[in-house]
Design an enzyme around this catalytic site. Structure first.
Site, PDB file in Angstrom:
ATOM      1  N   HIS A  66     -10.439  -4.630  -3.559  1.00 48.52           N
ATOM      2  CA  HIS A  66      -9.275  -4.769  -2.765  1.00 48.52           C
ATOM      3  C   HIS A  66      -9.201  -5.257  -1.424  1.00 48.52           C
ATOM      4  CE1 HIS A  66     -10.366  -0.668  -2.542  1.00 48.52           C
ATOM      5  NE2 HIS A  66      -9.929  -0.358  -1.406  1.00 48.52           N
ATOM      6  N   GLY A  83     -18.252   2.050   2.108  1.00 48.00           N
ATOM      7  CA  GLY A  83     -16.940   3.008   2.277  1.00 48.00           C
ATOM      8  C   GLY A  83     -16.028   2.598   1.065  1.00 48.00           C
ATOM      9  N   GLN A  84     -16.284   2.022   0.033  1.00 43.54           N
ATOM     10  CA  GLN A  84     -15.338   1.493  -1.211  1.00 43.54           C
ATOM     11  C   GLN A  84     -15.048   3.198  -1.726  1.00 43.54           C
ATOM     12  OE1 GLN A  84     -16.432  -1.255  -3.859  1.00 43.54           O
ATOM     13  NE2 GLN A  84     -14.679  -1.340  -4.662  1.00 43.54           N
ATOM     14  N   THR A  85     -13.854   3.357  -1.754  1.00 45.56           N
ATOM     15  CA  THR A  85     -13.602   4.602  -2.373  1.00 45.56           C
ATOM     16  C   THR A  85     -12.976   4.197  -3.898  1.00 45.56           C
ATOM     17  OG1 THR A  85     -11.518   4.773  -1.040  1.00 45.56           O
ATOM     18  CG2 THR A  85     -13.484   6.008  -0.686  1.00 45.56           C
ATOM     19  N   VAL A  86     -11.975   3.260  -3.798  1.00 49.41           N
ATOM     20  CA  VAL A  86     -11.473   2.911  -5.141  1.00 49.41           C
ATOM     21  C   VAL A  86     -12.221   1.624  -5.950  1.00 49.41           C
ATOM     22  CG1 VAL A  86      -9.303   1.979  -6.409  1.00 49.41           C
ATOM     23  CG2 VAL A  86      -8.933   3.224  -4.386  1.00 49.41           C
ATOM     24  N   GLN A  95     -13.912  -3.241   1.676  1.00 49.95           N
ATOM     25  CA  GLN A  95     -15.141  -2.366   1.552  1.00 49.95           C
ATOM     26  C   GLN A  95     -15.933  -2.577   0.281  1.00 49.95           C
ATOM     27  OE1 GLN A  95     -13.564  -1.904   4.896  1.00 49.95           O
ATOM     28  NE2 GLN A  95     -12.446  -0.883   3.231  1.00 49.95           N
ATOM     29  N   ASN A 103       0.836  -1.145   0.149  1.00 44.94           N
ATOM     30  CA  ASN A 103      -0.038   0.073  -0.088  1.00 44.94           C
ATOM     31  C   ASN A 103       0.946   1.341  -0.029  1.00 44.94           C
ATOM     32  OD1 ASN A 103      -1.725   2.110   0.359  1.00 44.94           O
ATOM     33  ND2 ASN A 103      -3.069   0.945   1.968  1.00 44.94           N
ATOM     34  N   HIS A 120      -7.634  -5.322   2.107  1.00 43.38           N
ATOM     35  CA  HIS A 120      -6.658  -4.927   3.000  1.00 43.38           C
ATOM     36  C   HIS A 120      -6.220  -5.997   3.753  1.00 43.38           C
ATOM     37  CE1 HIS A 120      -7.173  -0.521   2.137  1.00 43.38           C
ATOM     38  NE2 HIS A 120      -8.376  -0.916   2.035  1.00 43.38           N
TER      39      HIS A 120
END
Ligand SMILES: [Zn+2]
Length: 162
Positions: free
Chosen positions: A103, A96-99, A90, A34, A105
């Site tokens: 993915h 809350g998924q932003t990308v 997410q 990351n 983590h």
């Protein structure tokens, strides 16, 4: 599976630069370091294709993803001498998924590394913004990133493809 996109040029996990942070791979997944780690060793498991949601993966791919992730986590445990992990996805904007590229983590944990064990969660948003925003202050410097990724690539040599 018909809506599967191979790659998107505006996606941080599809763009060419991602190659600098890949340290291990399976048939359909990559382990990347990351660029905005919450804690040392914070890695991401991402599909090679631009897969957006868990639902776009087949059963076989889901199992490949989890088995590969566990291999990565086991090796990260040795390297970072950690005693636990936060595994988190997410899945969807409301979660809350932003990308928009799926993915997982993997965040290595030690006793008392944060004031409260759950403090990682509010930090996640800053990390995700760091992935998207190249000007973010929380991002690792290029040289720093290269040093860590080179070390991880060396350590993961024995973790074979597939
Ligand atoms: Zn992508």
């Amino acid at each position: 599976m018909s809506t599967r996109i191979k790659s998107r040029s505006d996606c941080p996990f599809c763009e060419d630069n991602v190659k600098l942070s890949i340290f291990a791979e399976s048939t359909n997944f990559r382990a990347i370091y990351n660029i905005a780690p919450i804690l040392p060793g914070h890695s991401l498991i991402v599909p090679k294709d631009h897969v957006r949601r868990m639902n776009e993966l087949s059963d076989e791919e889901i199992s490949e993803m989890i088995i590969f992730s566990r291999k990565i986590a086991n090796k990260l445990t040795e390297i970072f001498q950690c005693s636990g992990f936060n595994w988190t996805i997410q899945d969807g904007k409301s979660a809350g998924q932003t990308v928009s590229h799926l993915h997982l983590h993997l965040i290595p944990r030690h006793s008392n590394d944060l004031k409260n064990p759950g403090d990682w969660y509010p930090m996640l948003k800053g990390s995700e913004l760091g992935i998207i925003d190249s000007k973010s202050r929380d991002r690792l410097k290029k040289e720093e990133m290269k040093m860590i990724v080179d070390k991880l690539r060396f350590e993961f040599k024995s973790v074979v493809k597939k």
